[in-house]
Enzyme design. Structure first.
Site, PDB file in Angstrom:
ATOM      1  CG  HIS A   1      47.857  47.659-141.379  1.00  0.00           C
ATOM      2  ND1 HIS A   1      47.636  47.306-140.063  1.00  0.00           N
ATOM      3  CD2 HIS A   1      46.650  48.028-141.868  1.00  0.00           C
ATOM      4  CE1 HIS A   1      46.356  47.443-139.779  1.00  0.00           C
ATOM      5  NE2 HIS A   1      45.726  47.885-140.851  1.00  0.00           N
TER       6      HIS A   1
ATOM      7  CG  ASP B   1      42.188  51.421-138.419  1.00  0.00           C
ATOM      8  OD1 ASP B   1      42.848  51.483-139.476  1.00  0.00           O
ATOM      9  OD2 ASP B   1      41.651  50.361-138.029  1.00  0.00           O
TER      10      ASP B   1
END
Lengths: 314, 314
Positions: free
Chosen positions: B60, B64
């Site tokens: 996604h 991060d």
């Protein structure tokens, strides 16, 4: 006041050196110079708090100097930052930041003000009560600016003379130091110039970013009274050809600029990955130059190195 | 075959855990799952070579999990890569990569092919001679897909039976194994089905990305015969409320999915920064669940952990 080296490598990271980034702690503020990938994580191992950075100074738009920005900005957003942040850099920095903000989903809810600097002329880009910052056009394969941080020192009070003139110890001394005349008990007016000595010389730091050696940069630092130079020295002097080809500097180049600038401290950074496993040539040259130059102290920067400066502002 | 954990932390990096990234070495190839900031530097400490990565799978578009991409792509460009690279990810991955390529000056001279995957239905996204990869829609605060890597094993040769039937030791054995009929000296034709045993079960690894626990994901893994599950477990089970609020999973959630999937190995990753200094609660829960579950081995991932799998492909 403290300089914290967050990354001291060149184009690609190595086991020992991350990409370029330098934190300058001054009077409770943190000024960040360049922000290579991973800078936010490097900070964790130091006392540089990402949330306290209000001003970021980018030398040029190569990845090894800017790719820590997306993560840094997203993380301080994630941690709830609302205060605005200033980012200074060469032309196209604005568009770069706009593109950085388009990457992925994030929660950046603070204002980012971008200042694009001249690559033709030096500029005074920041002037606060306690310091001023200049940018200076450098010479690299892409538009690049160096930066100069210059501490402003207030005039010193000649306490003995003030008391002789009849000033009482108390708030009036501070008013005089701040530049205001005061009236003493007998009605006489004492002016600041009656009791002030010239200010002590403050800290003045030049940072080159990536560049070929520029003598005029050295002269500019001299005109500002700089005492510290952080200069890139990607290669040792035996690799002058590599330096020329890639528009970088050697150790010898950096020492030459330091001498022109008249600084007493030269810190070498942006060290090529080729030295990661065998640093001997590099260290030997620095040792020999240190032995030759009595008035110049040359240091090779390392990641997490803190440079302690003799200043009252710690 | 080896799984190399390059980053096992959650939203923000910590002293011990970098952002999410997992390398899978298989048969000379490296498959990269997620690429958080600093992934290229983490690789330096492992035997994952950035230049050998041909396929990157993004779960996604949270920073991060993706902010290592700009640096990785620029560095392999800098190092002269010309081979194309495939990047798989949820919708908007294409635009994200386009924006990533707009950041700064760089020398990326290889083709990047981006595949956007369905967040509604599972897809078989890669099918090679030796493995296949599936994507699976997960449930996070932004569009997310999990991935399944499934090794293809060839049927095994029943050597004893082949020799009994008159096949001579030599190239004909390989032809049979590869699925072709052969003619032996007496003119008789031997068919593959005469001498082949069913293939051994290969490695099958599920990777959840960030998600709330999805029982149907577990069932999908079961249908593929998965034996290893790498599942996010951002929180220990006492922090279920935090997990619900942020659309993440707890240790207990991950164990539940592992049981539904019928895997024997569960590796927990994406561990919240809150545990960096005090991991006790987390470890205690895992220890106790390991004691309770005889058929499931639960491991807490660590940065640079290599997961050795019993496979002939090393």
């Amino acid at each position: 006041m403290k300089i914290v080296f967050l990354g001291t490598g060149a184009a690609v990271p190595t086991k020992n050196r991350n990409h370029s980034s330098i934190g300058l702690k001054f009077d409770g503020e943190i000024l960040l110079f360049d922000c290579g990938e991973g800078a936010q994580r490097q900070m964790i191992y130091t006392d540089i708090s990402p949330m306290k950075i209000n001003n970021i100074f980018i030398t040029h738009l190569h990845g090894d100097h800017i790719l820590g920005l997306p993560g840094l900005l997203q993380s301080i957003g994630f941690n709830g930052r609302t205060e605005p942040i200033n980012i200074y850099g060469p032309p196209e920095t604005k568009e770069t930041i706009e593109n950085i903000l388009k990457i992925g989903y994030h929660s950046i809810n603070f204002n980012i003000k971008v200042y694009e600097l001249s690559t033709k002329n030096p500029m005074k880009i920041k002037d606060t009560e306690k310091y001023e910052i200049y940018s200076y056009p450098m010479n690299h394969s892409v538009p690049t600016v160096g930066y100069i941080f210059r501490e402003k020192k207030k005039p010193q009070l000649n306490l003995k003379k003030a008391i002789e003139l009849g000033v009482e110890v108390g708030p009036n001394l501070k008013r005089l130091k701040d530049g205001y005349p005061i009236k003493i008990k007998n009605g006489k007016i004492i002016y600041p110039e009656d009791v002030l000595l010239p200010p002590k010389k403050g800290i003045c730091i030049g940072y080159s970013g990536d560049t070929t050696p520029l003598e005029d940069f050295g002269e500019f630092l001299k005109s500002l009274g700089c005492n510290i130079l952080i200069h890139e020295a990607t290669f040792d002097s035996s690799k002058k050809d590599n330096a020329l080809e890639t528009m970088h500097s050697t150790i010898g180049d950096a020492v030459n600029i330091a001498k022109i600038a008249g600084v007493t401290e030269l810190i070498l950074t942006h060290i090529s990955a080729r030295y990661d496993d065998k640093m001997d040539d590099y260290i030997n040259e620095v040792n020999s130059l240190n032995a030759e130059n009595n008035n110049l102290n040359i240091t090779i920067a390392e990641d997490f190195m803190k440079y302690p400066l003799k200043s009252k502002n710690k």
